[in-house]
Design a protein around this motif. Structure first.
Motif, PDB file in Angstrom:
ATOM      1  N   SER A 106       4.919  43.707  79.090  1.00  0.00           N
ATOM      2  CA  SER A 106       3.476  43.907  79.928  1.00  0.00           C
ATOM      3  C   SER A 106       3.620  43.076  81.300  1.00  0.00           C
ATOM      4  N   GLN A 107       2.794  43.286  82.141  1.00  0.00           N
ATOM      5  CA  GLN A 107       3.015  42.862  83.465  1.00  0.00           C
ATOM      6  C   GLN A 107       2.925  41.134  83.480  1.00  0.00           C
ATOM      7  N   PHE A 108       2.199  40.938  82.569  1.00  0.00           N
ATOM      8  CA  PHE A 108       1.798  39.207  82.623  1.00  0.00           C
ATOM      9  C   PHE A 108       2.345  38.647  81.230  1.00  0.00           C
TER      10      PHE A 108
ATOM     11  N   VAL B 207       9.522  29.975  74.281  1.00  0.00           N
ATOM     12  CA  VAL B 207       9.066  31.025  74.552  1.00  0.00           C
ATOM     13  C   VAL B 207       9.563  32.337  74.456  1.00  0.00           C
ATOM     14  N   VAL B 208      10.999  32.325  74.909  1.00  0.00           N
ATOM     15  CA  VAL B 208      11.889  33.350  74.963  1.00  0.00           C
ATOM     16  C   VAL B 208      12.573  33.513  73.721  1.00  0.00           C
TER      17      VAL B 208
ATOM     18  N   VAL C 266      10.101  35.032  82.962  1.00  0.00           N
ATOM     19  CA  VAL C 266      10.231  34.589  81.678  1.00  0.00           C
ATOM     20  C   VAL C 266       9.835  35.729  80.681  1.00  0.00           C
ATOM     21  N   ASN C 267       8.686  36.440  81.124  1.00  0.00           N
ATOM     22  CA  ASN C 267       7.985  37.558  80.227  1.00  0.00           C
ATOM     23  C   ASN C 267       9.146  38.644  80.023  1.00  0.00           C
ATOM     24  N   ILE C 268      10.091  39.148  81.046  1.00  0.00           N
ATOM     25  CA  ILE C 268      11.240  39.910  80.673  1.00  0.00           C
ATOM     26  C   ILE C 268      12.261  39.587  79.895  1.00  0.00           C
TER      27      ILE C 268
END
Ligand SMILES: Nc1ncnc2c1ncn2[C@@H]1O[C@H](COP(=O)(O)OP(=O)(O)OP(=O)(O)O)[C@@H](O)[C@H]1O
Length: 227
Positions: free
Chosen positions: A92-94, A106-107, A154-156
């Motif tokens: 998602s974007q966030f 987290v990853v 980080v999200n990616i």
């Protein structure tokens, strides 16, 4: 891998007298393994809504959403969680940040959740953090205090940690600098090469042209709008 048939969706506005707003009608599309389909259409056409329905965040009024054989529109919550764990990723974007969890974990978490040995999961997380230019000094910190761009990277990294057979990408290159944008495009190409079926929203037209095999204009499924 992803098959959507005749999907319809309305929103009921409970705070506005229960008005029912139809936002999608007869959405039909399919994505084969190794293929990337870009959702296009004007603002408000329903791109994000369609993506959230595929991920099971929004309930469809009718129709079928088959992801790896599971009908998301009818699945039990437990089946949806299983699907998200093993089959369907969503960038998602966030980043939804969990306080106090270090960035590296987290990853690595999507891999740990499917029983990947800790050292393997961490090595993959570190590889992605390096590729996305997150300095090693930040790996043991929670991303809560990171800049918007750092959180996005980080999200990616998290979204690409596990080799999901199906992947949803919402504006994955938005607001990235040229180097990180190139890395994300390479990650998408690598995911396609290993057979992932991808649905993406890309306002970045050159990025879309490079990675998408087809475009689907979602406006054609917007009630009351001509395609
Ligand atoms: N939770 C909600 N409640 C009510 N209406 C909603 C909700 N989410 C989306 N909508 C409506 O559904 C329609 C489609 O919205 P959506 O966000 O999917 O469009 P989009 O194509 O992704 O737009 P954009 O390119 O601007 O992000 C819009 O008319 C929007 O107002």
């Amino acid at each position: 891998m992803i098959e959507i048939e005749n999907l319809s969706k309305s929103f009921t506005l409970h705070n506005q007298g229960g008005a029912v707003i139809p936002v999608m009608q007869g959405a039909t599309l399919s994505v084969a393994p190794g293929e990337c389909v870009a959702l296009t259409g004007d603002s408000g056409a329903g791109k994000s809504t369609l993506m959230r329905m595929i991920y099971g965040n929004y309930l469809a009024a009718s129709g079928r959403i088959l992801v790896g054989g599971t009908d998301v529109a009818r699945a039990e919550p437990r089946e949806i969680l299983d699907l998200r764990r093993h089959t369907l990723g969503y960038v998602s974007q966030f980043l939804r940040v969990v306080p106090r969890v270090p960035t590296r974990d987290v990853v690595a978490e999507p891999l740990l959740a499917i029983g990947t040995p800790r050292d393997v999961a961490r090595a993959r997380a570190e590889e992605l953090l390096i590729r996305l230019n997150i300095p090693e000094t930040l790996w043991s910190l929670s991303p809560t205090t990171f800049s918007g761009g750092e959180q996005q990277r980080v999200n990616i990294a998290r979204g690409f940690a596990h080799a999901y057979p199906a992947l949803l990408l919402d504006e994955p290159t938005a607001s990235l600098d040229a180097t990180n944008r190139e890395t994300v495009l390479c990650l998408i190409e690598e995911a396609k090469a290993r057979g992932a079926a991808i649905i993406g929203i890309f306002h970045d037209a050159p990025a879309r042209d490079r990675v998408a095999d087809r475009e689907i204009d979602v406006s054609r499924f917007t009630p009351g709008r001509a395609a």
